[in-house]
Design an enzyme around this catalytic site. Structure first.
Site, short mmCIF file in Angstrom:
data_model
loop_
_atom_site.label_atom_id
_atom_site.label_comp_id
_atom_site.label_asym_id
_atom_site.label_seq_id
_atom_site.Cartn_x
_atom_site.Cartn_y
_atom_site.Cartn_z
N CYS A 111 5.33 -21.23 -19.40
CA CYS A 111 4.93 -21.46 -18.01
C CYS A 111 3.56 -22.13 -17.88
O CYS A 111 3.22 -22.62 -16.81
CB CYS A 111 4.95 -20.14 -17.25
SG CYS A 111 6.60 -19.41 -17.12
N HIS A 250 0.98 -21.83 -11.09
CA HIS A 250 2.30 -21.47 -11.57
C HIS A 250 2.87 -20.44 -10.59
O HIS A 250 2.13 -19.72 -9.94
CB HIS A 250 2.15 -20.90 -12.99
CG HIS A 250 3.31 -20.11 -13.47
ND1 HIS A 250 4.59 -20.61 -13.48
CD2 HIS A 250 3.38 -18.84 -13.97
CE1 HIS A 250 5.40 -19.69 -13.97
NE2 HIS A 250 4.70 -18.62 -14.26
N ASN A 280 10.92 -19.15 -10.17
CA ASN A 280 9.99 -19.57 -11.23
C ASN A 280 10.69 -20.63 -12.07
O ASN A 280 11.63 -20.33 -12.81
CB ASN A 280 9.62 -18.36 -12.08
CG ASN A 280 8.63 -18.68 -13.19
OD1 ASN A 280 8.37 -19.85 -13.48
ND2 ASN A 280 8.09 -17.65 -13.82
#
Length: 323
Positions: A111, A250, A280
């Site tokens: 990520c 993020h 996500n």
């Protein structure tokens, strides 16, 4: 040396939308997912692979920068879900773009991958080695999700991209603050498919090719290390949190982002989110939110942007940018 700025942005996500009620069958609910994570729906590929998403996002970024594929000198793809273990996803993207003059390679930082890749790309432009660098964050996490587990709710598929170029104007990247800690490697991992546990009938049967996540450790780590990184980069550059106009993070969960903002005294209205629509998207998160805010014309000349990310490894970091 010249400054390095974002010349263009782009993003792409599959058309297939999966809403939260899909997960009723595994014991979750729309109410729980939205209240805890801030997610209402996510995009899930129905056949497109990671390089397809990356190619489409990358092409949009090149067009937004008013360049052609022949102007791109380097392609960096941040991904955890490449089309194949070899060659790199970036080589697939290069071929699909027909950007045959460009060098191409992948970065693996989960990520945090897009932020790490941007930092790498900035160095190539700053030194004058390359003129235009295409950075893409792309993942099809649906390919490594066990849809029978409750943590299937967290992820979606998508890609974001940006073109980095040199400028003599007073704008661009100010600084980066990057970190890694391999002691956290077991808290978010895919156990099989590498040299440690090569693919076998047994690894497939044991579902070792799906991601495994310790949700509590992810939450605790993110809310600890990201505020420290934010404070470090601000102090190093003689700035206060009041100087930040937008935080482009993020997209792990709404709770994580709210706690990070609270710890650094950043008003949450300055934190840009889109996990309600995309969940996500791992490597795609930072460049997708960047592209959305950019295309909505929300940035003004002189705005200070704060990028932030945390990912498996552990990997985490921040960056400051003057629009």
């Amino acid at each position: 040396m010249d400054n390095v700025y974002i010349k263009g942005t782009g993003s792409y996500a599959p058309e297939n939308v999966v809403k939260n009620d899909f997960f009723d069958a595994i014991g979750s609910s729309d109410e729980w997912i939205y209240s805890k994570l801030g997610i209402k729906e996510r995009r899930i590929s129905t056949g497109e692979v990671t390089s397809d998403l990356a190619y489409k996002a990358g092409l949009k970024a090149i067009e937004n920068a008013n360049l052609t594929v022949d102007d791109i000198d380097l392609i960096i793809v941040a991904t955890t879900t490449p089309d194949r273990p070899a060659p790199s996803c970036a080589c697939f993207v290069q071929d699909k773009l027909k950007a045959h003059k460009a060098v191409a390679f992948d970065v693996s930082a989960v990520c945090s991958g897009a932020l790490f890749s941007i930092a790498i790309g900035v160095q190539f432009v700053k030194t004058g080695m390359y003129k235009n660098v295409l950075v893409i964050g792309a993942d099809t996490f649906s390919s490594i999700i066990d849809w029978e587990r409750r943590d299937a709710v967290f992820f979606g598929d998508g890609a974001g991209a940006l073109v980095l170029s040199a400028t003599k104007e007073d704008k661009g990247f100010i600084d980066f603050n990057l970190h890694s800690d391999g002691e956290g490697k077991e808290h978010f991992t895919v156990l099989a498919g590498g040299s440690e546990n090569p693919a076998t009938a047994q690894t497939v049967a044991n579902k070792m090719h799906y991601f495994k996540m310790n949700g509590k450790e992810v939450y605790d780590t993110a809310t600890k290390v990201v505020p420290i990184s934010i404070n470090e980069i601000l102090a190093k550059n003689n700035l206060t949190i009041d100087a930040v106009d937008f935080m482009l993070p993020h997209q792990p969960s709404i709770r994580i982002l709210k706690e990070i903002a609270e710890k650094v005294n950043l008003p949450f209205e300055k934190v840009k989110t889109n996990m309600d629509r995309y969940a996500n998207t791992s490597g795609g998160t930072v460049p997708i939110i960047l592209d959305e805010v950019h295309r909505n014309n929300e940035f003004n000349t002189g705005d200070i942007l704060l990028f932030a990310a945390v990912g498996a490894g552990w990997t985490w970091g921040t960056a400051l940018y003057k629009w």
